[in-house]
Motif scaffolding. Sequence first.
Motif, PDB file in Angstrom:
ATOM      1  N   MET A 127       0.776  -1.229  -0.058  1.00 41.24           N
ATOM      2  CA  MET A 127       0.024   0.050  -0.006  1.00 41.24           C
ATOM      3  C   MET A 127       1.057   1.301   0.203  1.00 41.24           C
ATOM      4  SD  MET A 127      -3.180  -1.036  -0.150  1.00 41.24           S
ATOM      5  CE  MET A 127      -2.633  -2.822  -0.860  1.00 41.24           C
ATOM      6  N   GLN A 128       1.889   1.444   0.706  1.00 39.25           N
ATOM      7  CA  GLN A 128       2.824   2.435   0.829  1.00 39.25           C
ATOM      8  C   GLN A 128       3.479   3.088  -0.448  1.00 39.25           C
ATOM      9  OE1 GLN A 128       6.841   2.112   2.771  1.00 39.25           O
ATOM     10  NE2 GLN A 128       6.103   3.889   3.944  1.00 39.25           N
ATOM     11  N   HIS A 129       3.674   2.010  -1.201  1.00 41.43           N
ATOM     12  CA  HIS A 129       4.497   2.266  -2.564  1.00 41.43           C
ATOM     13  C   HIS A 129       3.517   2.731  -3.665  1.00 41.43           C
ATOM     14  CE1 HIS A 129       4.457  -1.785  -4.400  1.00 41.43           C
ATOM     15  NE2 HIS A 129       4.384  -1.130  -5.438  1.00 41.43           N
ATOM     16  N   THR A 130       2.239   2.172  -3.524  1.00 41.32           N
ATOM     17  CA  THR A 130       1.263   2.493  -4.618  1.00 41.32           C
ATOM     18  C   THR A 130       0.509   3.297  -4.160  1.00 41.32           C
ATOM     19  OG1 THR A 130      -0.176   0.756  -3.349  1.00 41.32           O
ATOM     20  CG2 THR A 130       1.002   0.091  -5.426  1.00 41.32           C
ATOM     21  N   GLN A 131       0.243   3.853  -3.091  1.00 37.88           N
ATOM     22  CA  GLN A 131      -0.485   5.339  -2.821  1.00 37.88           C
ATOM     23  C   GLN A 131       0.395   6.355  -2.831  1.00 37.88           C
ATOM     24  OE1 GLN A 131      -2.018   3.985   1.390  1.00 37.88           O
ATOM     25  NE2 GLN A 131      -3.416   2.617   0.443  1.00 37.88           N
ATOM     26  N   SER A 132       0.630   6.633  -4.197  1.00 33.11           N
ATOM     27  CA  SER A 132       1.488   7.491  -4.481  1.00 33.11           C
ATOM     28  C   SER A 132       1.234   8.610  -5.109  1.00 33.11           C
ATOM     29  CB  SER A 132       3.040   6.799  -4.914  1.00 33.11           C
ATOM     30  OG  SER A 132       2.655   6.039  -5.877  1.00 33.11           O
ATOM     31  N   ALA A 133       0.063   8.562  -5.722  1.00 33.31           N
ATOM     32  CA  ALA A 133      -0.338   9.477  -6.987  1.00 33.31           C
ATOM     33  C   ALA A 133      -0.844  10.961  -6.217  1.00 33.31           C
ATOM     34  CB  ALA A 133      -1.325   8.844  -7.810  1.00 33.31           C
ATOM     35  N   VAL A 134      -1.173  11.925  -7.232  1.00 31.60           N
ATOM     36  CA  VAL A 134      -1.248  13.464  -6.628  1.00 31.60           C
ATOM     37  C   VAL A 134      -2.821  13.629  -6.591  1.00 31.60           C
ATOM     38  CG1 VAL A 134      -1.163  15.738  -7.567  1.00 31.60           C
ATOM     39  CG2 VAL A 134       0.594  14.206  -7.673  1.00 31.60           C
ATOM     40  N   LEU A 135      -3.319  14.037  -5.520  1.00 32.78           N
ATOM     41  CA  LEU A 135      -4.753  14.733  -5.389  1.00 32.78           C
ATOM     42  C   LEU A 135      -4.342  16.155  -4.770  1.00 32.78           C
ATOM     43  CD1 LEU A 135      -6.103  11.662  -3.148  1.00 32.78           C
ATOM     44  CD2 LEU A 135      -6.773  12.520  -5.648  1.00 32.78           C
ATOM     45  N   THR A 136      -5.143  17.158  -5.102  1.00 30.60           N
ATOM     46  CA  THR A 136      -5.092  18.512  -4.400  1.00 30.60           C
ATOM     47  C   THR A 136      -6.016  18.654  -3.434  1.00 30.60           C
ATOM     48  OG1 THR A 136      -6.821  19.187  -6.195  1.00 30.60           O
ATOM     49  CG2 THR A 136      -4.243  18.847  -6.935  1.00 30.60           C
ATOM     50  N   GLY A 137      -6.025  19.857  -2.803  1.00 32.89           N
ATOM     51  CA  GLY A 137      -6.989  20.333  -1.987  1.00 32.89           C
ATOM     52  C   GLY A 137      -8.402  20.346  -2.549  1.00 32.89           C
ATOM     53  N   VAL A 138      -8.402  20.560  -3.674  1.00 31.30           N
ATOM     54  CA  VAL A 138      -9.703  20.539  -4.172  1.00 31.30           C
ATOM     55  C   VAL A 138     -10.585  19.153  -4.009  1.00 31.30           C
ATOM     56  CG1 VAL A 138     -11.068  20.521  -6.404  1.00 31.30           C
ATOM     57  CG2 VAL A 138      -9.607  22.152  -6.088  1.00 31.30           C
ATOM     58  N   ASP A 139      -9.467  18.098  -3.919  1.00 30.05           N
ATOM     59  CA  ASP A 139     -10.058  16.881  -3.889  1.00 30.05           C
ATOM     60  C   ASP A 139     -10.154  16.295  -2.374  1.00 30.05           C
ATOM     61  OD1 ASP A 139      -9.928  16.156  -6.665  1.00 30.05           O
ATOM     62  OD2 ASP A 139      -7.833  16.239  -6.399  1.00 30.05           O
ATOM     63  N   THR A 140      -9.304  16.847  -1.494  1.00 29.87           N
ATOM     64  CA  THR A 140      -9.289  16.340   0.084  1.00 29.87           C
ATOM     65  C   THR A 140     -10.026  17.154   1.133  1.00 29.87           C
ATOM     66  OG1 THR A 140      -7.106  17.356   0.122  1.00 29.87           O
ATOM     67  CG2 THR A 140      -7.250  15.042  -0.524  1.00 29.87           C
ATOM     68  N   GLN A 141     -10.524  18.462   0.439  1.00 21.18           N
ATOM     69  CA  GLN A 141     -11.144  19.327   1.640  1.00 21.18           C
ATOM     70  C   GLN A 141     -12.286  19.697   1.251  1.00 21.18           C
ATOM     71  OE1 GLN A 141      -8.341  22.549   2.212  1.00 21.18           O
ATOM     72  NE2 GLN A 141      -6.537  21.220   1.754  1.00 21.18           N
ATOM     73  N   HIS A 146      -9.802  27.408  -3.335  1.00 19.53           N
ATOM     74  CA  HIS A 146      -8.756  27.150  -4.053  1.00 19.53           C
ATOM     75  C   HIS A 146      -8.438  28.043  -5.281  1.00 19.53           C
ATOM     76  CE1 HIS A 146      -8.412  23.443  -1.741  1.00 19.53           C
ATOM     77  NE2 HIS A 146      -9.909  23.031  -1.910  1.00 19.53           N
ATOM     78  N   HIS A 147      -7.128  28.097  -5.641  1.00 22.57           N
ATOM     79  CA  HIS A 147      -6.831  28.795  -6.914  1.00 22.57           C
ATOM     80  C   HIS A 147      -7.537  28.147  -8.137  1.00 22.57           C
ATOM     81  CE1 HIS A 147      -3.879  31.318  -5.233  1.00 22.57           C
ATOM     82  NE2 HIS A 147      -3.320  30.292  -4.703  1.00 22.57           N
ATOM     83  N   GLU A 148      -8.333  29.034  -8.835  1.00 22.63           N
ATOM     84  CA  GLU A 148      -8.985  28.713 -10.117  1.00 22.63           C
ATOM     85  C   GLU A 148      -8.325  27.546 -10.865  1.00 22.63           C
ATOM     86  OE1 GLU A 148     -10.384  30.909 -13.875  1.00 22.63           O
ATOM     87  OE2 GLU A 148     -11.649  31.407 -12.096  1.00 22.63           O
ATOM     88  N   TYR A 149      -6.883  27.952 -11.072  1.00 23.07           N
ATOM     89  CA  TYR A 149      -6.049  26.905 -11.949  1.00 23.07           C
ATOM     90  C   TYR A 149      -5.981  25.543 -11.416  1.00 23.07           C
ATOM     91  CZ  TYR A 149      -2.145  28.410  -9.244  1.00 23.07           C
ATOM     92  OH  TYR A 149      -1.346  28.485  -8.377  1.00 23.07           O
ATOM     93  N   LEU A 150      -6.284  25.210  -9.868  1.00 24.97           N
ATOM     94  CA  LEU A 150      -5.853  24.075  -9.186  1.00 24.97           C
ATOM     95  C   LEU A 150      -7.035  23.324  -9.448  1.00 24.97           C
ATOM     96  CD1 LEU A 150      -3.243  23.095  -8.061  1.00 24.97           C
ATOM     97  CD2 LEU A 150      -4.396  23.530  -5.798  1.00 24.97           C
ATOM     98  N   GLU A 151      -7.068  22.496 -10.579  1.00 24.54           N
ATOM     99  CA  GLU A 151      -8.273  21.624 -10.879  1.00 24.54           C
ATOM    100  C   GLU A 151      -8.189  20.208 -10.043  1.00 24.54           C
ATOM    101  OE1 GLU A 151      -8.242  21.202 -14.909  1.00 24.54           O
ATOM    102  OE2 GLU A 151      -8.987  23.260 -15.261  1.00 24.54           O
ATOM    103  N   SER A 152      -9.411  19.684 -10.030  1.00 27.79           N
ATOM    104  CA  SER A 152      -9.321  18.409  -9.458  1.00 27.79           C
ATOM    105  C   SER A 152      -8.719  17.128 -10.071  1.00 27.79           C
ATOM    106  CB  SER A 152     -10.977  18.026  -9.308  1.00 27.79           C
ATOM    107  OG  SER A 152     -11.042  16.511  -9.080  1.00 27.79           O
ATOM    108  N   HIS A 153      -8.038  16.662  -9.269  1.00 28.51           N
ATOM    109  CA  HIS A 153      -7.210  15.430  -9.871  1.00 28.51           C
ATOM    110  C   HIS A 153      -7.775  13.895  -9.352  1.00 28.51           C
ATOM    111  CE1 HIS A 153      -3.455  17.050 -11.795  1.00 28.51           C
ATOM    112  NE2 HIS A 153      -4.150  18.166 -11.202  1.00 28.51           N
ATOM    113  N   SER A 154      -9.041  14.095  -9.013  1.00 26.58           N
ATOM    114  CA  SER A 154      -9.620  12.710  -8.709  1.00 26.58           C
ATOM    115  C   SER A 154     -10.515  12.250  -9.505  1.00 26.58           C
ATOM    116  CB  SER A 154     -10.090  12.830  -7.228  1.00 26.58           C
ATOM    117  OG  SER A 154     -11.361  13.684  -7.375  1.00 26.58           O
ATOM    118  N   MET A 155     -10.802  10.811  -9.440  1.00 20.67           N
ATOM    119  CA  MET A 155     -11.995  10.184 -10.349  1.00 20.67           C
ATOM    120  C   MET A 155     -13.209  10.562  -9.900  1.00 20.67           C
ATOM    121  SD  MET A 155     -10.969   6.297 -10.422  1.00 20.67           S
ATOM    122  CE  MET A 155      -9.648   5.673 -11.385  1.00 20.67           C
ATOM    123  N   PRO A 156     -14.315  10.930 -10.886  1.00 24.06           N
ATOM    124  CA  PRO A 156     -15.789  10.838 -10.288  1.00 24.06           C
ATOM    125  C   PRO A 156     -16.124   9.668  -9.339  1.00 24.06           C
ATOM    126  CG  PRO A 156     -15.482  11.350 -12.909  1.00 24.06           C
ATOM    127  CD  PRO A 156     -14.208  10.718 -12.134  1.00 24.06           C
TER     128      PRO A 156
END
Length: 715
Positions: A127-141, A146-156
């Motif tokens: 799990m440690q090495h695979t949970q390594s991708a990018v999410l932003t504050g848009v996704d986790t808060q 947030h800044h307009e240019y900082l878009e979601s990086h999560s799946m629907p």
Amino acid sequence: MEGSIENCSTTNGSTDSLEYDVHKQWPTPHAQQAVKTWSRLNKLLTQRLVQIDGESLDIATVIALARYGCHLGLTTNPGLRVRIESSVNTLQTYLSNGYYLYGVNTGFGGSADTRTQDLFGLQRALMQHTQSAVLTGVDTQSGSGHHEYLESHSMPSMWTRAMMLIRCNANIRGHSAMTHDVVDTIMQLLNHDIVPVVPLRGSISASGDLMPLSYVAGAIQGNPDIFVRVGGMSGTAKIMTAEQALSEASIKPIVLGPKEGLSLINGTAAAAAVATLALYEADQLAIAAQLLTALSSEALFANNEWAHPFIAAVRPHVGQIEAAQNIRNFLHGSRMMYGLEQTKDRFKAGLAQERYALRSSPQWLSPQLEDLTSAGAQLNVELNSTSDNPVVNVADNDIHCGANFQAAAVTSATEKTRLALQSIGKMLFSQTSEMINHDLSNGLPPNLAADDPSLSFCLKGIDVNTAAYVSELGHLANPVSNHVQSAEMHNQAINSLGLLSARKTMESVEVLSLIVANCLYTGCQGVDLRTLHRTFLMKAEEPARQMLGALLSAEDGSEDFFPQFWKTFEAAWYHSCTLDAAERCERSTEALLTAIVLGVTITGDIKVKAIADCHQTFSDYVLQLYLSHRDGFFQHQITPNYLGKGTKMAYLFVREHLGVPFHRGLIEHPVANSPCGNMLDGRPKKTIGSWVSKIYEAVRDGSFYSEVLRFLDAK
């Protein structure tokens, strides 16, 4: 009016003795499969429960849970729990013998030459090495700026729900050595509407979709740095940590035992999930394209001889036969086309056959329907497959290492689907352009403007943005599978990119839906205008006949020539479609009277002068008649009376169910302090884009598709 195809058939006189009745029903495999899926989905939505057994998961079940939030349960088959427990027992026996087994007491991938006795720690390390991708504050808060240019990086969340369902179905097949508690916990998350926030990018879909599925694994472990959306199906999603969500739902976190982490993430569930969701809509769009072809042919008052079953029968590709038949079904009863009637007008002026966008539509759609059917078959197999590695063979008390996680089959399905979507989009764009372009539309006004074309450009923007959509769709059609990069210490030297291909296919679904919305809006505007002008000409015919009767004596034979005179007026009316109403009426009257002068033997200067005097009088009369008729048509469109059964259904859905009106021209445009006001007949004025957006939403949410499938199901 000419062109009715009701009660018409032709017989082929060749030695094969086949009858080619235009209403004979032939098998339509793609449409039948779509209807079957739609019918099953409706049943599941009534029950609000889907059940899995590892063997019979289908597209309808995925849609019911992922898009509509149906609850998930296991079938009551007692053998299901037995095979789950048996696979766990086989693994324990394997380990008790001191055997080494990949991913259970060895390292992963290119690090598989390492060995360990810490079986639980190894799963945490996975799990440690695979949970390594990018999410932003848009996704986790929740609710933070947030800044307009900082878009979601999560799946629907819809994608993630489908992924969780498919993984559960694979893991209960008895080949994964996963305990029942793990599957139960994933099901509890789904049934409590707790959906992990999963990064959008980072999977190459070899060794499975390791990264996306690891975030699901982290959620059931209660990882305090894995986030979930809670309550999304109710429209009030809150984002919180997995630890908090499990605590609030009284769900006990899972400690992953030997192989359980690997069994969760080493599979094709993410790629298969997005591919399934995309294919479901792609099937809808393919059927919509056949309906829109029928609607476009009515707007163009087309010669639809190309849809005759004999043409497909002598080149019997399954998809071609199906497309032609579906189009005929949608057109059945139409009074806005010709060419399928038993007795054809073989002396008709104008195009002897339609242009390619209509005439070759069955041939063009044929391989697309066949590819979509093939893609569906591939995905149905994938939904009920074991894509783990290693896989437990309970019957032989053995465990085998292989590569069932390689999602090439999913990629094959999505590449075919995406190319089909591009081809469909190109065809619809060509048809839409023909309707909007007055040089190609068989007499419709420029840009499908209902008012004077000198100040109204109505659907010109639709023509332009549809071109933009088609260009984007063409780019998306490029294959993903040829962009494989060797990964993970060159262990994953070939990888399917299945999730990436599925994502691009979902983008193609979105773009083609925009094209379909544009084409549906254009087609409804086109058939309204066709009906407006044809019914006006019908109304003007008798006054013209009376004018000739008063102008000329019976001995001149004017009555005998009248049909030819009137065809001249009709031709002039359509030919002058680029002119404003007053000039159009004058030009058409001039053409009519010129034909009279040339066609009737007249003696004496008085009658020639009478014809000249009549010009302005009749032109003024025609103008007043046209404006009056147009105003009446603006208030009440009688278009449905002239459409085929299927196209009428689509037209009424747009006009009545969605409330998208016939566009009257410049008066429709909303502007602050408009001299005409911003209300029209009690409804607010809107931009053309706002009306098209309503259609687009109906295409995406399935309500338009339900109407179309209901029609096909009744055939």
